[in-house]
Design a protein around this motif. Structure first.
Motif, PDB file in Angstrom:
ATOM      1  N   THR A 116      83.993  22.421  54.997  1.00 15.35           N
ATOM      2  CA  THR A 116      83.210  21.502  54.177  1.00 15.35           C
ATOM      3  C   THR A 116      83.128  20.167  54.912  1.00 15.35           C
ATOM      4  N   VAL A 117      81.912  19.651  55.055  1.00 16.74           N
ATOM      5  CA  VAL A 117      81.804  18.337  55.696  1.00 16.74           C
ATOM      6  C   VAL A 117      81.622  17.280  54.631  1.00 16.74           C
ATOM      7  N   ILE A 118      82.251  16.145  54.872  1.00 18.67           N
ATOM      8  CA  ILE A 118      82.060  15.007  53.977  1.00 18.67           C
ATOM      9  C   ILE A 118      81.269  13.989  54.763  1.00 18.67           C
ATOM     10  N   ILE A 119      80.111  13.613  54.276  1.00 16.82           N
ATOM     11  CA  ILE A 119      79.319  12.641  55.030  1.00 16.82           C
ATOM     12  C   ILE A 119      78.989  11.427  54.179  1.00 16.82           C
ATOM     13  N   GLY A 120      78.727  10.363  54.881  1.00 14.14           N
ATOM     14  CA  GLY A 120      78.396   9.099  54.235  1.00 14.14           C
ATOM     15  C   GLY A 120      78.462   8.012  55.280  1.00 14.14           C
TER      16      GLY A 120
END
Lengths: 513, 324
Positions: free
Chosen positions: A36-40
């Motif tokens: 799972t990638v967390i982007i921001g």
């Protein structure tokens, strides 16, 4: 649809720092056997969230559910024991200890006599290294390794806990393409073993290669999650931008046609890695009265650029800097100051202020000559100087004798500004001038920036907040991986997407002109 | 109206002064010989050398450094001054003999002290040797040079004029007290009223911020060690004059007494916080304590224990106050 097993669930997590809400009721689930990638954007709250998951921050509200059971980690060791390990953005290895000593630090294996079981630790380490295709002696001290190899050792260490959830925070920022490939193979293997990988990276093309799921955060809020296969890069960028910062539209423009300052072919060598550069071929000009924004993601080299211009790292620098077409000798901050440059640094507590000193002593520190009478400091002149800036910048303090450590972030920042305005600079460089200060203070700082520009100063403002760049600056330089990747004149048509796109590092070279 | 908090903060500001006052009160009650003019001058004369060193040490400590070499510099400069005065310098190659009067010998002695201190500062700023290590090395080097210079024997018989510095009186006040008073006054002005002094505090408070504000860190640090060296030489000249003899093992462990005075005076070893007057009071407290314990016939072994305890208590009180 495959069977979805959620191994980790985050429910309504809120974390506040003084003056800032870093995370606001963030909830989502992490599946086993998936990445799972967390982007921001910078400051979206990714790193804070990871620090909560790995037990670094313990004071937050909301809950973490691990295999359906609520967990409260007291520290990182606790999290590792329960099955969550993290590979940090910063290297956390002890340089003088060997590879195996680092990997087993704090949980050394012992034999029947209570002595360390070195052969066993070494053989375990060798196995771990082999899994990452690293041909290194476990007894080799860390400082002899290249940065990329050190990053791989961090990864080996995280894997050695045999955790169910592995968090990787920007793991590829320091490693070579070959090592990235190995890392991706390892991630595939972890997934096959049913482990969950949480991956944070600014390199969007990587995400499409390895991840199944994504989570978008913005301004500490959960925005959306979903499957990578249902979305493309364009759409992801769209979801990342649009931070709500209350800035009342574009302000006036005081930019003249007169060239003031120029940086030409500036390079900064990486002292840790030969033949590699932290800054590459930086070229730009600044006009009188212009506010030049500099945007870049973490690690783009923004702060290094400011510091290098200001005379730090001068032994590793190449290139020329001109003020009014006259080349400057900027071999120390003292010379930069005397030449008419000023730098309000990113970290005001560490670099901007002497915290134990009062407002007037901080204000006068870079202009002691001007408050001296026949070689002696004049208390009156010093107080007048400090009081004039307290009035001008509306610093809230009981008096000029108040210690700066007792001031709020915004007022501290104004003291740093005072110190530099007192030098009557021609070029004012501001590195993240509004970081960690409240909304009202932000507005006051924006107003001041415009006032300085109106007086004919050239202003360079580094910021990782896009709305701020769009509202305050006349032009923006975008940096990625030590290079300038774009140069936009800001108009009402300039969008956040265009800027962010240029800031995202690419393995291949794209043309954004 | 003075609130409780304000009065507390005043009391911490003057805590060493209050401690000294209480100490004197107790000793005055316990010993009838303590509160006499003769004894007061005696104490001040005894502490003058330590205060001289402590002033230099305070400047160094304010930049977050330390100088362990002052005791050895004291001995070396005392010996050089004495030998110049007594024997002069013979340059055989030029067939030249240079004689020295008291003042020229003293000036050369102080310049050599400053030079050694400058060398300390140079190794610290240029090669990034930690101050503890650089000055520890100089402690040994300067002691060895003293032994070489004197062959290990004292240099005696330095004349009436030179003896005046250590034993003479001027306007009813001992000369060493005069000298130290002038040193202290200059240092107070330097730290409070000059750009250089402000730079010292800024470097100790936050070296990175000071550098980014355009403070020339190397120059300030080097100067501070040079001043400490020069003041050690001044101390060496006072000691030599008082004994009418340059002892090769003079000044052993004086650096520790100087550090003790600085610490008791409330100067933080991590830099940026403290004052010259603090060190002066610290030095006087140590002197009064030693003197009082002698008057009370307390064993010298106990004196050492008490001195150590005073250092500990002073720092513990300081820490407790700064925690608020």
């Amino acid at each position: 649809m495959s069977k979805e097993v959620s191994v980790l669930e985050i429910r309504e997590i809120t974390k506040k720092f003084p003056g800032v809400v870093a995370l606001n009721k963030v909830s989502f689930k992490i599946e086993a056997g998936k990445a799972t990638v967390i982007i921001g954007e910078n400051g979206a709250g990714k790193s804070t969230l990871m620090k909560i998951l790995s037990g670094v921050h313990t004071d937050y509200s909301g809950g973490i559910y691990f295999n359906g059971e609520k967990v409260c980690f007291q520290n990182t060791t606790d999290a590792e024991k329960r099955g969550i390990s993290i590979i940090h953005q910063e290297l956390n290895l002890i340089q003088n200890l060997s590879i195996y000593e680092n990997i087993f630090l704090g949980r050394e294996l012992e034999n029947a006599f209570g002595l360390m079981d070195v052969p066993k630790m070494k053989s375990e380490t060798r196995k771990l290294l082999a899994g990452l295709k690293l041909d290194l002696d476990p007894a080799m001290p860390i400082y002899k390794l290249k940065v990329g190899q050190q990053q791989m050792i961090e990864i080996a260490k995280a894997l050695s806990f045999n955790c169910k959830v592995i968090i990787m925070d920007e793991p590829t920022s320091a490693i070579s393409d070959k090592e990235v490939k190995i890392l991706f193979e390892v991630i595939e293997k972890l997934k096959a073993e049913g482990k969950a990988v949480i991956y944070i990276s600014h390199k969007l093309d990587e995400l499409f290669e390895i991840a199944e799921n994504y989570v978008v955060l913005r301004d500490g809020e959960f925005i959306e999650d979903g499957k990578i296969k249902d979305i493309d890069e364009e759409q992801l960028i769209n979801k990342m931008v649009g931070r709500q910062i209350d800035i009342s539209g574009r302000t006036e423009n005081y930019c003249s046609e007169e060239k003031l300052f120029e940086v030409s072919k500036l390079y900064l060598k990486n002292s840790m890695l030969p033949e590699s550069f932290i800054l590459k071929d930086i070229d730009f000009q600044l006009k009188k009265g212009e506010v030049l924004g500099i945007f870049g993601l973490m690690g783009a080299g923004r702060t290094e650029l400011m510091e290098t211009i200001f005379g730090l790292n001068s032994e590793h620098r190449q290139g020329k800097i001109f003020l009014n077409d006259i080349p400057l000798d900027l071999s120390s901050p003292e010379k930069a100051r005397n030449a008419g440059l000023a730098l309000v640094p990113e970290n005001r507590k560490q670099d901007g202020l002497v915290l134990g000193m009062d407002i007037k002593r901080n204000t006068s520190l870079s202009v002691l000559d001007s408050i001296s009478l026949r070689g002696f400091l004049s208390r009156n002149k010093e107080e007048n100087l400090a009081n004039s800036y307290i009035k001008k910048l509306k610093i809230k303090a009981s008096s000029s004798a108040q210690k700066v450590e007792k001031l709020s972030g915004g007022n501290q920042q104004k003291v740093v500004l005072s110190k530099w305005l007192a030098t009557n600079p021609k070029v004012l460089m501001l590195d993240e001038p509004t970081r960690g200060i409240d909304v009202n203070a932000k507005h006051e700082i924006y107003k001041l920036i415009k006032e300085f520009a109106a007086k004919g100063l050239g202003i360079i403002m580094v910021s990782s907040e896009l709305p701020e760049i769009l509202a305050v600056s006349d032009r923006v330089l975008v940096m990625a991986e030590g290079k300038i990747t774009a140069n936009f004149k800001i108009t009402n048509q300039t969008s956040e997407d265009m800027i962010l796109k240029a800031a995202i590092p690419k393995n291949k070279q794209h043309d954004y002109a | 109206m003075i609130t409780l908090k304000q009065s507390l903060s005043y009391s911490t500001k003057f805590q060493s002064l209050i401690a000294l006052f209480v100490l004197c009160l107790v000793l005055a009650v316990l010993s009838e010989n303590f509160l006499t003019t003769a004894n007061a001058w005696n104490v001040l004369r005894q502490v003058s050398v330590n205060i001289c060193l402590s002033v230099g040490m305070t400047l160094v400590v304010l930049t977050a450094g330390i100088d362990l070499s002052v005791g050895s510099i004291l001995a070396l400069c005392g010996a050089i001054t004495a030998s110049l005065l007594k024997f002069g310098v013979e340059l055989e190659v030029l067939n030249l003999f240079i004689g020295f009067g008291s003042s020229s010998a003293i000036i050369v002695g102080i310049m050599i002290g400053a030079g050694i201190g400058w060398f300390n500062g140079w190794t610290i700023t240029k090669f990034k040797v930690p101050p503890f290590v650089a000055t520890l090395a100089m402690l040994t080097i300067a002691r060895g040079l003293t032994m070489l210079w004197t062959d290990g024997f004292p240099i005696n018989g330095l004349g009436e004029e030179f003896a005046f510095i250590g034993t003479g009186w001027l306007l009813g006040i001992p000369m060493p007290v005069w000298i130290t008073a002038v040193v202290v006054a200059l240092a107070v002005v330097l730290t409070r009223k000059t750009k250089f002094g402000r730079h010292i505090y800024a470097i100790g408070g936050n070296e990175r911020a000071a550098r980014l504000s355009g403070v020339n860190i190397k120059r300030v640090k080097t100067s501070v060690y040079a001043i400490a060296g020069a003041l050690a030489a001044v101390g060496g000249i006072i000691v030599t004059s008082r004994l009418d003899s340059a002892q090769p093992n003079a000044g052993i462990s004086y650096e520790l007494d100087a550090i003790a005075a600085v610490v008791i005076g409330g100067t933080s070893l991590s830099g940026g916080k403290g004052s010259i007057m603090g060190a002066v009071l610290g030095g006087i407290i140590i002197g009064v304590l030693n003197n009082g314990l002698v008057l009370l016939n307390v064993s010298p072994f106990w004196q050492q224990v008490v001195k150590g305890l005073v250092i500990l208590i002073a720092v513990i009180i300081d820490k407790a106050n700064s925690r608020d």
